[in-house]
Design an enzyme around this catalytic site. Structure first.
Site, PDB file in Angstrom:
ATOM      1  CB  SER A  10      -0.948  -0.021   1.199  1.00 48.82           C
ATOM      2  OG  SER A  10      -0.211  -0.180   2.390  1.00 48.82           O
ATOM      3  N   GLY A  11       2.006   1.200  -0.706  1.00 47.42           N
ATOM      4  CA  GLY A  11       2.805   2.418  -0.899  1.00 47.42           C
ATOM      5  C   GLY A  11       2.343   3.133  -2.161  1.00 47.42           C
ATOM      6  CB  ALA A  44      10.152   8.698   0.116  1.00 42.81           C
ATOM      7  CD  GLN A  45      14.324  12.136   5.578  1.00 38.00           C
ATOM      8  OE1 GLN A  45      15.275  12.793   5.185  1.00 38.00           O
ATOM      9  NE2 GLN A  45      14.285  11.570   6.767  1.00 38.00           N
ATOM     10  N   GLY A  46      13.197  12.911   0.346  1.00 35.72           N
ATOM     11  CA  GLY A  46      13.692  13.803  -0.702  1.00 35.72           C
ATOM     12  C   GLY A  46      12.615  14.323  -1.617  1.00 35.72           C
ATOM     13  CD  GLU A 112      17.140  14.094  -3.485  1.00 35.71           C
ATOM     14  OE1 GLU A 112      17.513  12.917  -3.446  1.00 35.71           O
ATOM     15  OE2 GLU A 112      15.973  14.439  -3.281  1.00 35.71           O
ATOM     16  CG  HIS A 238      20.770   7.647   1.753  1.00 29.65           C
ATOM     17  ND1 HIS A 238      21.464   8.692   2.316  1.00 29.65           N
ATOM     18  CD2 HIS A 238      19.803   8.205   1.002  1.00 29.65           C
ATOM     19  CE1 HIS A 238      20.916   9.834   1.915  1.00 29.65           C
ATOM     20  NE2 HIS A 238      19.901   9.562   1.113  1.00 29.65           N
ATOM     21  NE  ARG A 284      20.950   8.824  -2.833  1.00 30.13           N
ATOM     22  CZ  ARG A 284      19.656   8.723  -2.685  1.00 30.13           C
ATOM     23  NH1 ARG A 284      19.093   7.535  -2.652  1.00 30.13           N
ATOM     24  NH2 ARG A 284      18.912   9.780  -2.533  1.00 30.13           N
ATOM     25  CG  HIS A 345      18.258   4.483   0.778  1.00 30.62           C
ATOM     26  ND1 HIS A 345      17.392   4.937   1.752  1.00 30.62           N
ATOM     27  CD2 HIS A 345      18.011   5.240  -0.324  1.00 30.62           C
ATOM     28  CE1 HIS A 345      16.661   5.934   1.259  1.00 30.62           C
ATOM     29  NE2 HIS A 345      17.004   6.122   0.004  1.00 30.62           N
ATOM     30  NE  ARG A 380      16.864   4.947  -5.746  1.00 29.64           N
ATOM     31  CZ  ARG A 380      16.455   5.870  -4.892  1.00 29.64           C
ATOM     32  NH1 ARG A 380      15.471   6.677  -5.210  1.00 29.64           N
ATOM     33  NH2 ARG A 380      17.012   5.972  -3.713  1.00 29.64           N
ATOM     34  CB  SER A 385      12.518   5.278  -6.466  1.00 33.48           C
ATOM     35  OG  SER A 385      12.889   6.247  -5.536  1.00 33.48           O
ATOM     36  CG  LEU A 386       8.894   8.783  -4.496  1.00 26.52           C
ATOM     37  CD1 LEU A 386       8.536  10.039  -3.707  1.00 26.52           C
ATOM     38  CD2 LEU A 386       8.207   7.584  -3.870  1.00 26.52           C
TER      39      LEU A 386
HETATM   40  C1  SIN Z   1      16.767  11.158   0.233  1.00 26.01           C
HETATM   41  O1  SIN Z   1      15.958  12.013   0.551  1.00 26.01           O
HETATM   42  O2  SIN Z   1      17.990  11.329   0.265  1.00 26.01           O
HETATM   43  C2  SIN Z   1      16.233   9.836  -0.228  1.00 26.01           C
HETATM   44  C3  SIN Z   1      15.460   9.996  -1.462  1.00 26.01           C
HETATM   45  C4  SIN Z   1      15.774   8.878  -2.389  1.00 26.01           C
HETATM   46  O3  SIN Z   1      16.289   7.851  -1.952  1.00 26.01           O
HETATM   47  O4  SIN Z   1      15.537   9.040  -3.596  1.00 26.01           O
END
Ligand code: SIN
Length: 531
Positions: A10-11, A44-46, A112, A238, A284, A345, A380, A385-386
């Site tokens: 359910s994401g 997920a923050q970014g 990023e 990460h 990364r 991550h 990645r 990813s989103l």
């Molecule tokens: C992050 O906010 O650094 C993670 C986001 C991501 O993994 O794409």
């Protein structure tokens, strides 16, 4: 129970696919092993990468993705996903996701690692949570979707498994067995389509930024059913998880480096310049290896992340979650450096799919982190990813609609009930915890950022032994969630190591001292039980 479509997870991938399928008139079940919002998406923050400003263009986003992927991305897939981005962002905004905006009303775009432009749409530093909440509200209002919480998908049912004269290479989905963890019984869901949207596998490692649900269930189920899985050796670490002596790893978003934060070693020296001209915003894989190397060189337990050049009011507004979490840990990020370390991550490989999320088994689809579409290649690009999840779930809703219509002339076969009536309650539950600890430590110590063949072989030996032990145990005792997760994690760990051993080169996230060079011809690694 019978549904047109069963979605597992359910994401963002599962919810957006369920919504689009329901809007096409299908009866959809979403099964999720805990509460509906216990997902990777929520963490997920970014944000979500997409070309939305006139200072940006598709070619740059494609190029950045290909560079990060280190020669292993499929360029046609990259281009298709990147160019669908703006349409998907519009859909999210229509589903009431309120991205952070500038004063003139245009979306505020973050930066990023690996991105040559500012292109990350975000909701402060809790983008995933905001998307999850918005999509859940839409799903809850839709009468064609039924959510089953505390329902843990155990195994896929295919025609060949039912002995319906179907060769493994043209197999077809008939349903799925699901363990109702509150009532301790296994239920049978008949369905023409199963969408795996189970998220990641971070929990196979001792230290991870992922929540506890990320146990690789989708990859394990798909592999057991005979689907192809691909590129599992590419585990993204990460670079910046907040270090703690308790083992918890809270994510410090890469967007913090996007706002100018600098990595410093134990002597407080900025070090990224030594490793890459893009410094702290290199992809990364490069940043995580540089940190690993500095920690080993100076014998330190962590490095530092320094954003003290920004004032508290900016940091509280841009990164409220990170600011607050650090304050609770006694760190004022406007004055103090943050202690950070790499942590597992993101799984760049997964169940092999095409651009419609179709796997090698008819009726079985996979979307989001569980899938390998060849977008990410060997590493990645942050926040892709989103984007991949929403594009693929959109494509998949059209493809599954077609598939359901075309397969309607064949009856779904009867699926026998799951048999576990005679099994005993486990008498040695502590064994599960010991096995899990051993597995996660083995993966962390031997299958990490820098690998060797000898260490991988050592890991495989231990994991194969665990796998045998767990298979015997699994069929002798009553089911419980910990046991199902342990079985899945151990299988996925074995597949990661087998894939890593098969790659005789260093590329992207797979770095081995025994083969430090890249081979001239990039190739995906593929594993399948039936071949
Ligand atoms: C992050 O906010 O650094 C993670 C986001 C991501 O993994 O794409």
């Amino acid at each position: 129970m019978e549904f047109d479509i069963v979605v597992v997870g359910s994401g963002i991938a599962g919810l957006s696919f369920a919504l689009k399928s329901a809007r096409l008139g299908h009866k959809v079940a979403i099964v999720t092993k805990k509460e509906r919002s216990d997902t990777n998406t929520n963490h997920a923050q970014g944000g979500i990468a997409s070309v939305t400003s006139c200072a940006d263009d598709f070619d740059s986003h494609v190029r950045d993705t290909l560079i990060a992927g280190d020669g292993l991305c499929n360029e046609a897939v990259v281009r298709a996903i990147v160019s669908s981005g703006p349409k998907q962002i519009k859909d999210l905004i229509q589903n009431v996701v309120e991205f952070t905006r500038l004063e003139d009303g245009t979306p505020a775009l973050g930066r990023e690692g690996g991105h040559s432009k500012r292109r990350i749409l975000h909701v402060k530093d809790y983008t995933g949570r905001a998307i999850e909440e918005a999509l859940l509200k839409c799903v809850e209002r839709n009468d064609s979707i039924k959510i089953f919480e505390h329902h843990f998908a155990i195994d896929l049912v295919t025609r060949s498994k039912l002995g319906k004269g179907c060769a493994p290479d043209c197999d077809e989905i008939a349903g799925i067995y699901v363990f109702d963890t509150r009532n301790n019984r296994v239920e049978t869901f008949k369905s023409r389509v199963v969408m795996l949207a189970t998220g990641g596998t971070g929990c196979v490692y001792l230290y991870t930024t992922n929540p506890t649900i990320a146990t690789g269930d989708g990859i394990a189920m798909a592999y057991r059913a005979g689907a192809k899985v691909s590129n599992l050796e590419f585990i993204q670490f990460h670079p910046t998880a907040l270090y703690s002596t308790t083992g918890e790893r809270f994510l410090i978003s890469e967007a913090v480096r996007g706002e100018g934060a600098i990595l410093r070693n134990a002597k407080a020296e900025a070090f990224m310049e030594k490793y890459d001209p893009r410094k702290d915003l290199a992809p990364r894989d490069i940043v995580a290896r540089a940190i690993d190397s500095e920690m080993k060189r100076l014998g330190s337990a962590h490095v530092w992340l320094d954003i003290t050049h920004k004032d508290a009011s900016f940091l509280k507004a841009r990164f409220p979650q990170i600011y607050e979490h650090c304050i609770q840990r006694g760190i004022d990020i406007s004055k103090d450096y943050m202690p950070v370390v790499p942590a597992a991550h993101y799984m760049c490989g997964g169940v092999k799919t095409d651009l419609n999320a179709a796997t090698s088994i008819r009726g079985l689809y996979a979307c989001g982190e569980v899938a390998c579409t060849e977008l990410h290649g060997a590493n990645r690009l942050a926040s892709n990813s989103l984007l991949e999840a929403v594009v693929l779930s959109d494509n998949a809703s059209a493809a599954t609609d077609e598939y359901i219509k075309s397969s309607k002339q064949n009856d779904l076969p009867d699926v026998p009930a799951w048999k576990d009536g005679d099994f005993r309650d486990s008498d040695e539950r502590v064994v599960l915890q010991h096995n899990l600890g051993e597995l996660r430590r083995t993966m962390w110590n031997y299958v990490g950022i820098v690998r060797t063949t000898k260490r991988l072989e050592r890991a495989l030996n231990r994991i194969e032994n665990l796998l045998k032990e767990i298979e015997d145990y699994y069929w002798n005792f009553k089911l419980e969630p910990d046991l199902i997760e342990l079985r899945n994690e151990t299988l996925v760990a074995a597949l990661i190591v087998r894939s890593a051993l098969s790659r005789k080169e260093s590329r992207g996230l797979h770095y081995t001292l025994d083969y430090p060079q890249k081979l001239p011809e990039p190739k995906d690694s593929v594993l399948c039980k039936n071949s």
